[in-house]
Design a protein around this motif. Structure first.
Motif, PDB file in Angstrom:
ATOM      1  N   CYS A 199      -8.507   5.675  -0.649  1.00 53.16           N
ATOM      2  CA  CYS A 199      -7.385   5.203  -0.082  1.00 53.16           C
ATOM      3  C   CYS A 199      -7.328   6.253   1.250  1.00 53.16           C
ATOM      4  O   CYS A 199      -7.467   7.349   1.474  1.00 53.16           O
TER       5      CYS A 199
ATOM      6  N   CYS B  70      -3.894   9.149   0.777  1.00 48.70           N
ATOM      7  CA  CYS B  70      -3.903  10.257  -0.049  1.00 48.70           C
ATOM      8  C   CYS B  70      -5.403  10.694  -0.240  1.00 48.70           C
ATOM      9  O   CYS B  70      -5.605  11.783  -0.525  1.00 48.70           O
TER      10      CYS B  70
ATOM     11  N   ASN C 210      -7.173   8.240  -4.410  1.00 51.01           N
ATOM     12  CA  ASN C 210      -7.135   7.162  -5.550  1.00 51.01           C
ATOM     13  C   ASN C 210      -8.144   6.090  -4.822  1.00 51.01           C
ATOM     14  O   ASN C 210      -8.303   6.382  -3.421  1.00 51.01           O
TER      15      ASN C 210
ATOM     16  N   CYS D 253      -4.302   2.853  -1.547  1.00 50.56           N
ATOM     17  CA  CYS D 253      -4.340   2.593  -3.187  1.00 50.56           C
ATOM     18  C   CYS D 253      -2.977   1.982  -3.243  1.00 50.56           C
ATOM     19  O   CYS D 253      -1.847   2.005  -2.457  1.00 50.56           O
TER      20      CYS D 253
ATOM     21  N   CYS E  80       0.437   4.227  -2.662  1.00 57.33           N
ATOM     22  CA  CYS E  80       0.606   4.665  -1.404  1.00 57.33           C
ATOM     23  C   CYS E  80       0.967   3.300  -0.335  1.00 57.33           C
ATOM     24  O   CYS E  80       2.158   3.478   0.538  1.00 57.33           O
TER      25      CYS E  80
HETATM   26 ZN   LIG Z   1      -3.242   6.674  -1.755  1.00 56.16          ZN
END
Ligand SMILES: [Zn+2]
Ligand SMILES: [Zn+2]
Lengths: 352, 158
Positions: free
Chosen positions: B3, B6, B9, B29, B32
């Motif tokens: 992702c 972040c 993930n 992800c 998010c």
């Molecule tokens: Zn994320």
């Protein structure tokens, strides 16, 4: 007759130099179509019978002098033959129901078809096994140029190519890719991945069955917008999205094949065994069994079946095709019997 | 692929934001994407938008007529299909808004007519004139049109 169907789908069942050969177990096929209308001819909804007839004559004569292929008059073929052209992805569902004069020109390569008098005067379509937008796009535009140089398209500097329906305005372009996503279905990720596709202006649907009734883990992604976008940008977006989905699908497959190897090998080989032995099998069952075998081929678990054979069975086992393949009209029950017979033969099955 | 936000993930959602002058692509992800409020609105498809807009009637729909095919704007709103290539300009103020709502754009930026295709429009008009001339047994006229067609490199005239 059986030869004619196999001829129609050879783009899908034979290796081609042009198409990319990787990830074929995930990317089943890709398709591009453009909508065009002739400037000086009334559009479909206002066409009189003689207008429709004349357009067919004009387009047919242009195509027959410039391209190698055959013209099929929709008013001269049986409902079963129409259905078969649809099952081979050569005409649209709406085209089957047309009552006014209509026809389709199919090139000798089988992957290019030109529908005359669909919702637009012309729907020019190109198909490919795997992902091959660059080549199909140039083939489609080659045909577009051939017809346009003789008949002249309806085009507006501001709004682009004018189509019957405003949803196709601009490029008149629809790009789609057919994906086989058993990994994502099994790990329950398919929904969120597809939601992401919708957010960037794509539409997603199960190719066989809708909603939770998706058959064979086959999904079609296509663009929704045709105005304010360049053809190449639409293709680039859908290509990137496809690669991202392939990436996630492969990870999902790795997970299931690591965590539940025996269960999956069992499912894959049982599916193959059923296809090789069954005496009666319906279309829906074939889709699901083929999905498991396709997964097995992709993972290197099944080694004696090719993706080309799976592709052929996918198309030939459809209801109209199986009848034309055997050259006889069959009741549903008899179709199931003949379908099983055909599949056993193609997969080197048991007891024949 | 992780992702973009972040970086933890795996990214499962692909976004494309078109900002003036540039396009930003994001791989996010699911959580998010939710945080950015990107997953909330259920998007209507172009066909759904069209069907909704066609229901909005206005005062002059019956009087607004396309000179090319005699379709009225009222008729267009009933069938959702144009009758000819001139309908767009005949109903332009209505269509402009329609296209904006369906495609979020009212300007074509894709492929345009090639020089050969521009010629095609002229060729087709000449062909139609030729057909009429022959039907009216105006052979001198027909001969002139044939000459014009030959200048476009068209020999296979009926
Ligand atoms: Zn994320
Ligand atoms: Zn009109």
């Amino acid at each position: 007759m059986s030869n004619k169907i196999l001829e129609n789908i050879k783009w899908f069942t034979q290796n081609s130099k042009a198409s990319r050969e990787d990830d074929l177990e995930i990317i089943v096929s890709s398709r591009i179509r453009i909508a065009r209308n002739i400037d000086d001819v009334p559009f479909e909804i206002k066409m009189k019978k003689q207008d429709s007839q004349r357009l067919i004559t004009l387009v047919k004569s242009v195509l027959e002098t410039k391209l190698r292929g055959r013209f099929v008059d929709m008013q001269q073929i049986t409902p079963l033959e129409k259905e078969s052209l649809f099952e081979c992805h050569l005409i649209s569902p709406a085209f089957i129901k047309k009552e006014k004069p209509a026809g389709v020109f199919i090139t000798d390569t089988g992957n290019i078809s030109i529908m005359i008098n669909e919702e637009d005067h012309l729907r020019i379509q190109g198909l490919s096994r795997g992902l091959d937008f660059i080549n199909i796009l140039s083939e489609v535009f080659n045909v577009e140029e051939i017809i346009g140089a003789d008949l002249g398209y309806a085009f507006d500097e501001t709004y682009g190519f004018i189509t019957s329906c405003p949803t196709n305005f601009g490029t008149g372009l629809r790009v789609s890719v057919l994906l086989h996503l058993p990994g994502l279905v099994f790990t329950n990720e398919v929904e969120k991945v597809l939601k992401g596709a919708i957010q960037i202006g794509m539409t997603v649907r199960g190719i066989y069955g809708e909603g939770s009734g998706i058959k064979g883990n086959l999904f079609q992604i296509s663009n929704q917008h045709t105005l304010g976008l360049k053809e190449e940008d639409v293709i680039e977006t859908i290509t990137k999205l496809t690669h991202m989905i392939i990436d996630i699908e492969k990870k999902a497959r790795d997970v299931i094949l690591t965590k539940a190897r025996n269960e999956f090998e069992d499912k894959i080989f049982r599916s193959l065994a059923v296809l090789r032995s069954a005496r009666m099998v319906n279309t829906e069952e074939v889709l699901n069994l083929l999905s498991a075998v396709r997964l097995g081929v992709g993972a290197g678990i099944v080694r004696d079946v090719t993706l080309n054979t799976i592709n052929e069975i996918l198309i030939i086992s459809r209801p109209a095709n199986i009848q034309l393949y055997f050259g006889e009209i069959l009741e549903e029950r008899d179709r199931d019997v003949k379908r099983a017979e055909y599949i056993r033969k193609r997969l080197g099955g048991n007891g024949d | 692929m992780l992702c973009d936000e972040c970086k933890k993930n795996p990214a499962t959602i692909f976004f494309k934001e078109v900002l003036p002058g540039k396009t930003v692509e994001l791989h996010l992800c699911e959580s998010c994407a939710h945080k950015r409020g990107l997953m909330t609105a259920k998007k209507m498809s172009p066909i759904e938008i069209l069907q909704k807009l066609l229901k909005e009637k206005s005062a002059h729909d019956e009087q607004t007529i396309c000179p090319g095919c005699y379709m009225t704007l009222a008729e267009f709103k009933r069938v959702g299909r144009f009758g000819c290539s001139k309908c767009v300009r005949s109903f332009e103020s209505y269509i402009k808004n329609l296209l904006k709502q369906i495609h979020q754009s009212d300007k074509h930026i894709g492929r345009t007519l090639s020089p050969g295709e521009k010629k095609g429009i002229e060729v087709f008009k000449l062909r139609e004139e030729l057909k009429k001339a022959l039907e009216n047994e105006a052979y001198e006229e027909a001969a002139k049109i044939r000459d014009k067609l030959r200048k476009f490199g068209i020999d296979n005239v009926e």
